[in-house]
Design a protein around this motif. Structure first.
Motif, mmCIF file in Angstrom:
data_model
loop_
_atom_site.group_PDB
_atom_site.id
_atom_site.type_symbol
_atom_site.label_atom_id
_atom_site.label_comp_id
_atom_site.label_asym_id
_atom_site.label_seq_id
_atom_site.Cartn_x
_atom_site.Cartn_y
_atom_site.Cartn_z
ATOM 1 N N VAL A 199 -48.482 -51.385 47.504
ATOM 2 C CA VAL A 199 -47.991 -51.284 46.137
ATOM 3 C C VAL A 199 -47.210 -49.981 45.986
ATOM 4 O O VAL A 199 -47.681 -48.915 46.391
ATOM 5 C CB VAL A 199 -49.150 -51.329 45.118
ATOM 6 C CG1 VAL A 199 -48.633 -51.120 43.691
ATOM 7 C CG2 VAL A 199 -49.909 -52.652 45.216
ATOM 8 N N VAL A 200 -46.012 -50.078 45.411
ATOM 9 C CA VAL A 200 -45.205 -48.902 45.085
ATOM 10 C C VAL A 200 -44.947 -48.923 43.586
ATOM 11 O O VAL A 200 -44.409 -49.893 43.046
ATOM 12 C CB VAL A 200 -43.865 -48.884 45.846
ATOM 13 C CG1 VAL A 200 -43.019 -47.681 45.417
ATOM 14 C CG2 VAL A 200 -44.101 -48.858 47.351
ATOM 15 N N ILE A 201 -45.351 -47.864 42.896
ATOM 16 C CA ILE A 201 -45.151 -47.731 41.451
ATOM 17 C C ILE A 201 -44.099 -46.662 41.228
ATOM 18 O O ILE A 201 -44.128 -45.610 41.865
ATOM 19 C CB ILE A 201 -46.462 -47.330 40.760
ATOM 20 C CG1 ILE A 201 -47.560 -48.364 41.044
ATOM 21 C CG2 ILE A 201 -46.265 -47.180 39.253
ATOM 22 C CD1 ILE A 201 -48.945 -47.879 40.683
ATOM 23 N N PHE A 202 -43.153 -46.920 40.321
ATOM 24 C CA PHE A 202 -42.160 -45.901 40.009
ATOM 25 C C PHE A 202 -42.027 -45.753 38.498
ATOM 26 O O PHE A 202 -42.062 -46.715 37.746
ATOM 27 C CB PHE A 202 -40.805 -46.193 40.672
ATOM 28 C CG PHE A 202 -40.166 -47.514 40.348
ATOM 29 C CD1 PHE A 202 -39.108 -47.593 39.437
ATOM 30 C CD2 PHE A 202 -40.585 -48.686 40.965
ATOM 31 C CE1 PHE A 202 -38.497 -48.812 39.153
ATOM 32 C CE2 PHE A 202 -39.984 -49.906 40.687
ATOM 33 C CZ PHE A 202 -38.935 -49.970 39.782
ATOM 34 N N SER A 203 -41.926 -44.509 38.060
ATOM 35 C CA SER A 203 -41.789 -44.189 36.641
ATOM 36 C C SER A 203 -41.015 -42.881 36.527
ATOM 37 O O SER A 203 -40.632 -42.285 37.533
ATOM 38 C CB SER A 203 -43.158 -44.068 35.976
ATOM 39 O OG SER A 203 -43.852 -42.944 36.463
ATOM 40 N N HIS A 204 -40.803 -42.418 35.307
ATOM 41 C CA HIS A 204 -40.063 -41.167 35.138
ATOM 42 C C HIS A 204 -41.014 -39.971 35.100
ATOM 43 O O HIS A 204 -41.010 -39.138 36.004
ATOM 44 C CB HIS A 204 -39.214 -41.201 33.874
ATOM 45 C CG HIS A 204 -38.415 -39.947 33.683
ATOM 46 N ND1 HIS A 204 -37.392 -39.580 34.536
ATOM 47 C CD2 HIS A 204 -38.508 -38.938 32.758
ATOM 48 C CE1 HIS A 204 -36.872 -38.414 34.155
ATOM 49 N NE2 HIS A 204 -37.546 -38.005 33.081
ATOM 50 N N VAL A 205 -41.839 -39.883 34.072
ATOM 51 C CA VAL A 205 -42.791 -38.779 33.968
ATOM 52 C C VAL A 205 -43.911 -38.999 34.988
ATOM 53 O O VAL A 205 -44.355 -40.128 35.188
ATOM 54 C CB VAL A 205 -43.367 -38.705 32.538
ATOM 55 C CG1 VAL A 205 -44.374 -37.559 32.423
ATOM 56 C CG2 VAL A 205 -42.244 -38.512 31.517
ATOM 57 N N ASN A 238 -42.092 -40.619 41.102
ATOM 58 C CA ASN A 238 -41.705 -40.168 39.769
ATOM 59 C C ASN A 238 -40.523 -39.223 39.846
ATOM 60 O O ASN A 238 -40.149 -38.774 40.923
ATOM 61 C CB ASN A 238 -42.874 -39.426 39.092
ATOM 62 C CG ASN A 238 -44.168 -40.203 39.117
ATOM 63 O OD1 ASN A 238 -45.097 -39.846 39.825
ATOM 64 N ND2 ASN A 238 -44.219 -41.268 38.366
ATOM 65 N N GLY A 239 -39.982 -38.884 38.701
ATOM 66 C CA GLY A 239 -38.954 -37.867 38.577
ATOM 67 C C GLY A 239 -39.412 -36.818 37.585
ATOM 68 O O GLY A 239 -40.523 -36.343 37.613
ATOM 69 N N ALA A 257 -39.887 -36.539 42.654
ATOM 70 C CA ALA A 257 -38.588 -36.300 43.289
ATOM 71 C C ALA A 257 -37.807 -35.179 42.624
ATOM 72 O O ALA A 257 -38.038 -34.803 41.481
ATOM 73 C CB ALA A 257 -37.757 -37.583 43.247
ATOM 74 N N MET A 258 -36.811 -34.697 43.362
ATOM 75 C CA MET A 258 -35.850 -33.749 42.834
ATOM 76 C C MET A 258 -34.869 -34.434 41.899
ATOM 77 O O MET A 258 -34.742 -35.645 41.895
ATOM 78 C CB MET A 258 -35.016 -33.134 43.949
ATOM 79 C CG MET A 258 -35.726 -32.810 45.191
ATOM 80 S SD MET A 258 -34.525 -32.719 46.520
ATOM 81 C CE MET A 258 -34.499 -34.434 46.987
ATOM 82 N N SER A 259 -34.147 -33.633 41.177
ATOM 83 C CA SER A 259 -32.981 -34.071 40.413
ATOM 84 C C SER A 259 -31.749 -34.043 41.308
ATOM 85 O O SER A 259 -31.717 -33.334 42.310
ATOM 86 C CB SER A 259 -32.773 -33.120 39.233
ATOM 87 O OG SER A 259 -31.517 -33.304 38.617
#
Length: 309
Positions: A199-205, A238-239, A257-259
């Motif tokens: 499972v890979v979850i991705f979000s912003h915060v 995340n970012g 992650a980086m910007s």
């Protein structure tokens, strides 16, 4: 969620530039630097695939660290396109724009048209929804999401991906929040899966408490993450904080992650978060992209430094 003190944060934090190539196969994520040498290598093992993560492009931003965020995004796209074979898809984990500046969404879309990948999956950052509560963002990217609300899931070569939205209340609450409806959907989305499914979850915060004092956490994430405890391999991307932070908690690996636009200070090292006031040449050692390769038998996540300098 566990908190981490500043010393502990600095021990697990790494400034990373241009990118890390993620490879996924057999339930294990591994990574290596995006470089000409890495781009020349071909993964041939069955079940291997690649995807890239781009985050916090902040097109419309102009500051001391970067006078042209669109230009550095283009540099990152060029690095991704140098990979051979190309990533299967790209995840953009939010803040496409800097405060929804006029025309910024169009600029990002035009640049990302040049990415050599089958598709780009998007979730919003708080800068993409501040002005209108997400109306413009969802009109562009909501059509293929659950009920047009922005969250989504998909499967790729045996790995289950889930994109979560945790920024719609950020302006008022100052931290990420998923909300009851999305958490209930998340539980139902995972329910049919075997515990052996990666499972890979991705979000912003971030979905863990990186630094709550600056809003670098998601208030109700602990409940949502309770539903992934039965899985053998879970990776959360995340970012938002513009720097690489990794944490392993049981079966879950967190990677922030980086910007592609500008770095932010390490927690507690400045009065508040925000763009660092540093020369552009210095900033280019702290911005980039995460590119993921998934290969059977490799050890989990190992982030390697690389830069746009």
């Amino acid at each position: 969620m566990d908190r981490i003190d500043r010393r502990g944060f600095l021990e697990c934090m790494a400034w990373v530039g241009t990118g890390v190539l993620w490879t996924a196969a057999g339930g294990v994520l591994s990574s290596r630097v995006i470089s000409p040498a890495a781009a020349a290598e071909h993964e041939t093992k069955a079940g291997t695939f690649r995807f890239a993560q781009i985050s916090d492009t902040h097109v419309g931003f102009k500051g001391q660290a970067n006078n042209d965020a669109a230009a550095t995004l283009q540099q990152v796209v060029d690095r991704v396109n140098a990979l051979d074979p190309a990533p299967a898809f790209v995840l953009h984990t939010g803040d496409q724009t800097h405060g929804q500046k006029a025309g910024a969404f169009d600029t990002v879309a035009e640049i990302l048209k040049g990415v050599k990948a089958e598709r780009i999956f998007y979730i919003p950052g708080e800068h993409d929804v501040f002005l209108d509560g997400g109306k413009e963002y969802l009109s562009r990217y909501g059509k293929r999401t659950v009920g047009g609300r922005g969250w989504q899931s998909f499967d790729y070569k045996g790995t289950h991906f889930v994109g979560l939205v945790n920024v719609l209340k950020y302006k008022g609450e100052g931290m990420g929040a998923l909300g009851e409806e999305q958490i209930e959907w998340f539980e139902k989305d995972l329910a049919p899966l075997s515990a052996s499914t990666p499972v890979v979850i991705f979000s912003h915060v971030p979905l863990w408490a990186v630094y709550p004092q600056w809003g670098w956490t998601t208030d109700d994430a602990a409940r949502a993450l309770g539903y992934v405890k039965r899985f053998g391999s879970v990776t959360v991307l995340n970012g938002h904080i513009h720097q690489v932070v990794q944490k392993v908690e049981g079966n879950v690996t967190f990677h922030t992650a980086m910007s592609t636009a500008f770095p932010q200070p390490a927690p507690g090292s400045a009065p508040a978060p925000g763009p660092m006031k540093i020369p552009e040449a210095d900033a280019r050692r702290m911005i980039g992209v995460t590119d993921v390769t998934y290969v059977p038998g490799k050890h989990p996540l190992a982030v390697v430094d690389s830069t746009l300098a």
